[in-house]
Design an enzyme around this catalytic site. Structure first.
Site, short mmCIF file in Angstrom:
data_model
loop_
_atom_site.label_atom_id
_atom_site.label_comp_id
_atom_site.label_asym_id
_atom_site.label_seq_id
_atom_site.Cartn_x
_atom_site.Cartn_y
_atom_site.Cartn_z
N GLY A 48 73.69 82.63 54.41
CA GLY A 48 73.65 81.84 55.94
C GLY A 48 75.34 81.07 56.41
O GLY A 48 74.95 80.98 57.16
N GLU A 103 78.16 75.13 52.73
CA GLU A 103 76.25 75.73 53.21
C GLU A 103 76.55 75.49 54.16
O GLU A 103 76.53 74.49 55.00
CB GLU A 103 75.79 74.80 51.72
N ASP A 107 68.86 70.44 52.35
CA ASP A 107 67.23 70.36 52.37
C ASP A 107 66.78 69.25 51.49
O ASP A 107 67.31 67.99 51.36
CB ASP A 107 66.15 71.30 52.96
N LYS A 135 68.95 67.78 56.45
CA LYS A 135 67.96 67.03 56.96
C LYS A 135 67.12 65.87 55.79
O LYS A 135 67.09 65.80 55.15
CB LYS A 135 66.31 68.16 56.47
N PHE A 156 62.23 73.19 61.08
CA PHE A 156 62.68 74.34 60.32
C PHE A 156 63.06 75.01 61.79
O PHE A 156 63.13 75.66 62.54
CB PHE A 156 61.68 75.80 60.02
N VAL A 157 64.95 75.52 60.90
CA VAL A 157 65.35 75.10 62.12
C VAL A 157 66.12 76.96 61.58
O VAL A 157 66.31 77.04 60.74
CB VAL A 157 67.08 74.65 62.04
P1 5GP Z 1 67.38 72.32 49.47
O1 5GP Z 1 67.76 73.41 47.98
O2 5GP Z 1 68.07 71.96 49.82
O3 5GP Z 1 66.34 72.44 49.40
O4 5GP Z 1 67.69 73.92 50.04
C1 5GP Z 1 68.99 74.64 51.32
C2 5GP Z 1 68.68 76.29 51.52
O5 5GP Z 1 67.42 76.03 51.66
C3 5GP Z 1 69.54 76.39 52.31
O6 5GP Z 1 70.46 77.01 51.92
C4 5GP Z 1 69.00 76.89 53.16
O7 5GP Z 1 68.56 78.41 52.98
C5 5GP Z 1 66.73 76.82 52.85
N1 5GP Z 1 66.65 75.99 54.38
C6 5GP Z 1 66.82 74.61 54.96
N2 5GP Z 1 66.13 74.53 55.08
C7 5GP Z 1 65.84 75.30 55.99
C8 5GP Z 1 65.85 75.68 57.71
O8 5GP Z 1 65.52 74.21 58.34
N3 5GP Z 1 65.78 76.66 58.12
C9 5GP Z 1 66.65 78.19 56.97
N4 5GP Z 1 66.85 79.28 58.13
N5 5GP Z 1 66.53 77.85 56.52
C10 5GP Z 1 66.93 76.66 56.09
#
Ligand code: 5GP
Length: 187
Positions: A48, A103, A107, A135, A156-157
């Site tokens: 990403g 990054e 999330d 987020k 979710f974006v």
């Molecule tokens: P975390 O470990 O912070 O929960 O997740 C981070 C990863 O989750 C991001 O690098 C991404 O790959 C994925 N992710 C989290 N939210 C989104 C979203 O809204 N859209 C997309 N496409 N990926 C997300």
């Protein structure tokens, strides 16, 4: 079979490419000031962060290297599993270097919290985080993010590097998809 246009699947544009360009430029200027006189290693999280990395590095007026890691905490769905695996490690030795993790979105924070801990054991000179999106309402661990582009709601974006099931990374804006796209039924 004719593919429908990606924009046809978009319910809402949350952040336009112009807003992103402006924000990335600001972040690049801050980074340039903060690391003045240093050499920087930008570590992108695949896949990403590829798009923001490409734009951000050109807004940083310092000698800088790039490297990438692939970490998985998601399958092709839209909710966090909390499970983090290193799929591809860095090529570079980061010992004694100023490292900035780049990054796309934070999330729960679990991925970066794990990555940060893991990279700290390699004794970099410094280790900071730069994320285009966050987020905040979803955070499950405390995380110090030095450079943040935008806060987004708990939706979710996709776009600007972010995918849904491998697609939509090449949308120039940050978008929310139509509900039907997730249901698999035609819009
Ligand atoms: P975390 O470990 O912070 O929960 O997740 C981070 C990863 O989750 C991001 O690098 C991404 O790959 C994925 N992710 C989290 N939210 C989104 C979203 O809204 N859209 C997309 N496409 N990926 C997300």
């Amino acid at each position: 079979m004719k593919m429908s246009s990606m924009m046809g699947d978009v319910a809402e544009v949350l952040i336009t490419s112009e807003q992103i360009t402006e924000k990335v430029r600001e972040m690049g200027e801050r980074i340039t000031r903060d690391y003045a006189g240093e050499r920087l290693l930008l570590v992108g999280v695949l896949r990403g962060a590829v798009v923001v990395m490409g734009d951000l590095m050109r807004c940083i007026d310092l000698p800088c290297e790039i490297d990438f890691m692939d970490i998985s905490s998601y399958g092709s769905g839209t909710s966090s599993s909390g499970v983090v695996r290193i799929l591809k490690d860095l090529e570079e030795d980061i010992t004694g270097k100023h490292v900035l993790i780049v990054e796309d979105i934070i999330d729960t924070g679990l991925t970066l919290s794990y990555l940060r801990r893991s990279l700290m054991t390699r004794k970099p000179a410094s280790l900071e985080i730069c994320a285009l999106l966050s987020k905040p309402t979803r955070r499950r661990v405390e995380l110090d993010v030095k450079y943040l582009g935008f806060e987004v709601p708990d939706e979710f974006v996709v776009g600007y590097g972010l995918d849904y099931a491998g697609a939509y990374r090449n949308l120039p804006d940050i978008c929310v998809l139509k509900k039907e796209v997730f249901d698999g039924t035609p819009a």
